[in-house]
Design an enzyme around this catalytic site. Structure first.
Site, PDB file in Angstrom:
ATOM      1  N   ASN A  66      37.606  25.857  27.121  1.00  0.00           N
ATOM      2  CA  ASN A  66      37.972  24.618  27.801  1.00  0.00           C
ATOM      3  C   ASN A  66      37.069  24.310  28.986  1.00  0.00           C
ATOM      4  O   ASN A  66      36.286  25.153  29.411  1.00  0.00           O
ATOM      5  CB  ASN A  66      39.446  24.697  28.217  1.00  0.00           C
ATOM      6  CG  ASN A  66      40.352  24.433  27.032  1.00  0.00           C
ATOM      7  OD1 ASN A  66      40.466  23.308  26.578  1.00  0.00           O
ATOM      8  ND2 ASN A  66      40.972  25.485  26.514  1.00  0.00           N
ATOM      9  N   HIS A  96      26.288  43.795  41.217  1.00  0.00           N
ATOM     10  CA  HIS A  96      25.587  44.783  42.027  1.00  0.00           C
ATOM     11  C   HIS A  96      26.559  45.896  42.393  1.00  0.00           C
ATOM     12  O   HIS A  96      27.716  45.638  42.726  1.00  0.00           O
ATOM     13  CB  HIS A  96      25.025  44.146  43.298  1.00  0.00           C
ATOM     14  CG  HIS A  96      23.969  43.132  43.008  1.00  0.00           C
ATOM     15  ND1 HIS A  96      22.649  43.466  42.869  1.00  0.00           N
ATOM     16  CD2 HIS A  96      24.043  41.793  42.805  1.00  0.00           C
ATOM     17  CE1 HIS A  96      21.947  42.380  42.601  1.00  0.00           C
ATOM     18  NE2 HIS A  96      22.777  41.345  42.555  1.00  0.00           N
ATOM     19  N   THR A 143      39.749  43.626  35.836  1.00  0.00           N
ATOM     20  CA  THR A 143      38.667  44.534  36.214  1.00  0.00           C
ATOM     21  C   THR A 143      38.553  45.735  35.287  1.00  0.00           C
ATOM     22  O   THR A 143      37.646  46.536  35.454  1.00  0.00           O
ATOM     23  CB  THR A 143      38.872  45.045  37.653  1.00  0.00           C
ATOM     24  OG1 THR A 143      40.130  45.725  37.717  1.00  0.00           O
ATOM     25  CG2 THR A 143      38.841  43.894  38.647  1.00  0.00           C
ATOM     26  N   LYS A 144      39.502  45.866  34.352  1.00  0.00           N
ATOM     27  CA  LYS A 144      39.456  46.998  33.425  1.00  0.00           C
ATOM     28  C   LYS A 144      39.898  46.529  32.044  1.00  0.00           C
ATOM     29  O   LYS A 144      40.411  45.437  31.880  1.00  0.00           O
ATOM     30  CB  LYS A 144      40.350  48.139  33.919  1.00  0.00           C
ATOM     31  CG  LYS A 144      41.809  47.778  34.053  1.00  0.00           C
ATOM     32  CD  LYS A 144      42.597  48.945  34.614  1.00  0.00           C
ATOM     33  CE  LYS A 144      44.074  48.580  34.726  1.00  0.00           C
ATOM     34  NZ  LYS A 144      44.862  49.681  35.234  1.00  0.00           N
TER      35      LYS A 144
END
Length: 179
Positions: A66, A96, A143-144
């Site tokens: 979308n 980073h 994040t996992k």
């Protein structure tokens, strides 16, 4: 320096061209010519911003992406079949290392399996793998990786439930002028 700047100029104009194209088929052909792989009946609404436009973008069949999404395809984005990616989702594949003394750059691909439904304003970070049938709730910061049929939400994200129904749907949201 000049070569790197030329690449950024190419990416800028490629994004501009993609987002000005009026028909889904033209957009798909344009991305395929740039090296992306896109399955049948997949719809990419505009505006969408790509970071790299390389051969590292693989989109399955019956996928809807979308408006307002940001796809950082530097490390590779692999999207399965029957996936819905709602408004303003951000998928990152590079970054980073904040624990490195020189902030070392890295790339990690993102894998979104079949029948995943991602609600609006979700952030998906590098290296994440979402199992079949996952649902990612609005505003989650993923994040996992998560296993099949997980319902995921929050910041940072966590499993808040599990889907107990089958995933027998076929995504087809190829409507013009979706906002």
């Amino acid at each position: 320096m000049f070569k790197k700047q030329a690449v950024y100029v190419f990416i800028y104009f490629s994004n501009l061209t993609f987002n000005l194209m009026p028909f889904f088929l033209l957009k798909k052909i344009f991305l395929v010519l740039l090296g992306a792989k896109i399955g049948k009946n997949s719809t990419l609404h505009t505006p969408i911003k790509f970071f790299n436009l390389t051969r590292k973008l693989n989109i399955g069949s019956n996928v809807t992406i979308n408006p307002g999404c940001y796809l950082d395809d530097r490390g590779g984005i692999f999207i399965g079949n029957n996936v819905n990616i709602s408004h303003s989702v951000r998928i990152y594949t590079a970054g980073h290392n904040i624990n490195s003394p020189d902030m070392r750059y890295f790339e990690r691909s993102v894998l979104i399996s079949d029948n995943v439904w991602i609600f609006p304003n979700v952030l998906i970070m590098p290296g994440v793998k979402l199992g079949k049938g996952c649902v990612i709730l609005p505003g989650a910061v993923v994040t996992k990786s998560y296993p099949e049929r997980s319902i995921v939400g929050g910041n940072p994200s966590k499993i808040v439930g599990s889907r107990d129904c089958g995933t027998n749907y076929c995504i087809n949201h190829s409507y013009w002028f979706v906002n």
